[in-house]
Design a protein around this motif. Structure first.
Motif, short mmCIF file in Angstrom:
data_model
loop_
_atom_site.label_atom_id
_atom_site.label_comp_id
_atom_site.label_asym_id
_atom_site.label_seq_id
_atom_site.Cartn_x
_atom_site.Cartn_y
_atom_site.Cartn_z
N ILE A 117 0.84 -1.20 0.00
CA ILE A 117 0.00 0.00 0.00
C ILE A 117 0.87 1.25 0.00
CG2 ILE A 117 -1.66 1.37 1.34
CD1 ILE A 117 -2.96 -1.33 2.18
N ALA A 118 1.94 1.25 0.77
CA ALA A 118 2.86 2.40 0.80
C ALA A 118 3.48 2.62 -0.58
CB ALA A 118 3.94 2.20 1.85
N ASN A 119 3.85 1.54 -1.26
CA ASN A 119 4.42 1.65 -2.60
C ASN A 119 3.42 2.22 -3.60
OD1 ASN A 119 6.95 0.69 -1.87
ND2 ASN A 119 6.45 -1.44 -2.39
N ILE A 120 2.18 1.77 -3.51
CA ILE A 120 1.13 2.28 -4.41
C ILE A 120 0.88 3.75 -4.13
CG2 ILE A 120 -1.33 2.11 -4.97
CD1 ILE A 120 -0.95 -0.99 -4.47
N ARG A 121 0.83 4.13 -2.86
CA ARG A 121 0.61 5.54 -2.52
C ARG A 121 1.78 6.41 -3.00
NH1 ARG A 121 -3.60 6.93 -0.16
NH2 ARG A 121 -2.72 8.75 0.90
N GLN A 122 2.98 5.85 -3.01
CA GLN A 122 4.14 6.58 -3.55
C GLN A 122 3.98 6.78 -5.06
OE1 GLN A 122 6.50 8.01 -1.66
NE2 GLN A 122 7.34 8.93 -3.52
N GLN A 123 3.40 5.80 -5.74
CA GLN A 123 3.14 5.94 -7.19
C GLN A 123 2.19 7.11 -7.45
OE1 GLN A 123 1.72 2.15 -8.61
NE2 GLN A 123 3.51 1.10 -7.76
N GLY A 168 1.19 10.41 -10.43
CA GLY A 168 -0.16 10.96 -10.53
C GLY A 168 -1.24 9.91 -10.68
N ILE A 169 -0.88 8.64 -10.62
CA ILE A 169 -1.85 7.55 -10.80
C ILE A 169 -1.25 6.27 -10.23
CG2 ILE A 169 -1.07 6.84 -13.10
CD1 ILE A 169 -4.76 7.10 -11.97
N GLY A 170 -2.10 5.32 -9.96
CA GLY A 170 -1.71 3.99 -9.48
C GLY A 170 -2.99 3.20 -9.28
N ARG A 171 -2.87 1.98 -8.83
CA ARG A 171 -4.07 1.15 -8.62
C ARG A 171 -4.93 1.78 -7.52
NH1 ARG A 171 -2.69 -1.31 -13.31
NH2 ARG A 171 -1.29 -3.05 -13.01
N TRP A 172 -6.26 1.68 -7.68
CA TRP A 172 -7.21 2.22 -6.71
C TRP A 172 -8.02 1.11 -6.07
CZ3 TRP A 172 -9.98 7.01 -9.27
CH2 TRP A 172 -9.05 8.06 -9.42
N ALA A 173 -8.48 1.37 -4.86
CA ALA A 173 -9.37 0.44 -4.16
C ALA A 173 -10.71 0.38 -4.88
CB ALA A 173 -9.58 0.90 -2.72
N VAL A 174 -11.32 -0.79 -4.87
CA VAL A 174 -12.67 -0.98 -5.41
C VAL A 174 -13.57 -1.31 -4.23
CG1 VAL A 174 -14.13 -2.29 -6.98
CG2 VAL A 174 -11.75 -1.81 -7.61
N ILE A 175 -14.57 -0.46 -4.03
CA ILE A 175 -15.49 -0.57 -2.89
C ILE A 175 -16.91 -0.78 -3.40
CG2 ILE A 175 -16.34 0.63 -0.82
CD1 ILE A 175 -13.26 0.14 -0.82
N LEU A 176 -17.61 -1.76 -2.82
CA LEU A 176 -19.03 -1.94 -3.16
C LEU A 176 -19.81 -0.79 -2.55
CD1 LEU A 176 -19.93 -5.72 -2.64
CD2 LEU A 176 -20.02 -4.41 -4.76
N LYS A 177 -20.52 -0.03 -3.37
CA LYS A 177 -21.27 1.12 -2.85
C LYS A 177 -22.36 0.67 -1.88
CE LYS A 177 -22.61 3.61 -6.48
NZ LYS A 177 -22.77 4.57 -7.59
N LYS A 178 -22.97 -0.44 -2.17
CA LYS A 178 -24.10 -0.92 -1.36
C LYS A 178 -23.71 -1.24 0.08
CE LYS A 178 -27.98 -3.94 -2.31
NZ LYS A 178 -28.45 -5.03 -3.17
N THR A 179 -22.48 -1.77 0.28
CA THR A 179 -22.07 -2.23 1.60
C THR A 179 -20.84 -1.51 2.16
OG1 THR A 179 -20.60 -3.93 0.71
CG2 THR A 179 -22.91 -4.56 1.08
N GLY A 180 -20.09 -0.82 1.31
CA GLY A 180 -18.85 -0.19 1.75
C GLY A 180 -17.68 -1.17 1.84
N GLU A 181 -17.88 -2.39 1.34
CA GLU A 181 -16.87 -3.44 1.45
C GLU A 181 -15.76 -3.28 0.40
OE1 GLU A 181 -16.76 -8.35 1.03
OE2 GLU A 181 -18.63 -7.27 0.69
N PHE A 182 -14.52 -3.45 0.83
CA PHE A 182 -13.37 -3.50 -0.07
C PHE A 182 -13.42 -4.84 -0.79
CE2 PHE A 182 -9.14 -4.97 -1.08
CZ PHE A 182 -8.47 -3.85 -1.54
N ILE A 183 -13.41 -4.82 -2.14
CA ILE A 183 -13.50 -6.08 -2.88
C ILE A 183 -12.29 -6.33 -3.78
CG2 ILE A 183 -16.01 -6.11 -2.78
CD1 ILE A 183 -15.97 -5.36 -5.82
N GLY A 184 -11.36 -5.36 -3.85
CA GLY A 184 -10.17 -5.55 -4.66
C GLY A 184 -9.60 -4.22 -5.09
#
Length: 176
Positions: A51-57, A62-78
């Motif tokens: 996560i620290a490496n991604i945040r450094q990217q 100016g970009i890197g992988r982002w969290a995917v959250i289910l809007k319905k539940t707020g759950e992190f899914i990838g």
């Protein structure tokens, strides 16, 4: 630059240190890593470092992988998104489209939903001329997602002894 995107079912946002439990569930599963070198994480510390490496990217590129959250539940899914990559398949630098999901969320269309959102983001917000992606030759499901999102197969190449499929999509709004 924008730091979140909403799709019909998902919130896409920057990865946060508090996503560590979800990231551990994702990346400690050997099934998730079948086409990724079979090297799942073994400790939460490895996730903190990732996560620290991604945040450094984010800061450096100016970009890197982002969290995917289910809007319905707020759950992190990838995670999903664009990442500036270097020195793959003869390309010095390129923007790579990628995604990875917790196994119980496979087969629900989330990879395509996020891939489409990041293609739109890359072309319309970032004004990228080209988006690339690559997937293990045997990862048929991932390759189908890339093709459904509009990327075209270009060639096969060897990456550390693994046969990979290379994809590309040119921005239709930019004349090269």
């Amino acid at each position: 630059m924008k730091t979140s995107i909403e799709t019909e079912r998902l919130l896409l946002r920057e990865l946060l240190p508090t996503d560590d439990a979800g990231m551990f569930e994702l990346d400690s599963n050997p099934e998730v890593h079948i086409y990724l070198g079979n090297n799942p994480v073994k400790s939460i510390e490895e996730v903190h470092e990732a996560i620290a490496n991604i945040r450094q990217q984010y800061l450096e590129n100016g970009i890197g992988r982002w969290a995917v959250i289910l809007k319905k539940t707020g759950e992190f899914i990838g995670w999903s998104g664009l990442k500036l990559e270097k020195n793959v398949n003869g390309h010095e630098t390129f923007y790579d489209l990628g995604y990875r999901f917790i196994q119980k969320h496979w087969g629900k269309g989330y990879a395509f939903e996020t891939a489409k959102a990041f293609v739109d983001f890359g072309f319309n917000e970032m004004k990228l001329p080209v988006i690339n992606a690559y997937a293990d030759f045997d990862n048929i499901n991932s390759r189908k997602v890339l093709e459904k999102a509009g990327l075209k197969f270009v060639n096969y190449f060897d990456l550390d002894g693994t046969k990979e499929a290379w994809y590309e999509l040119k921005n239709p709004n930019i004349t090269l």
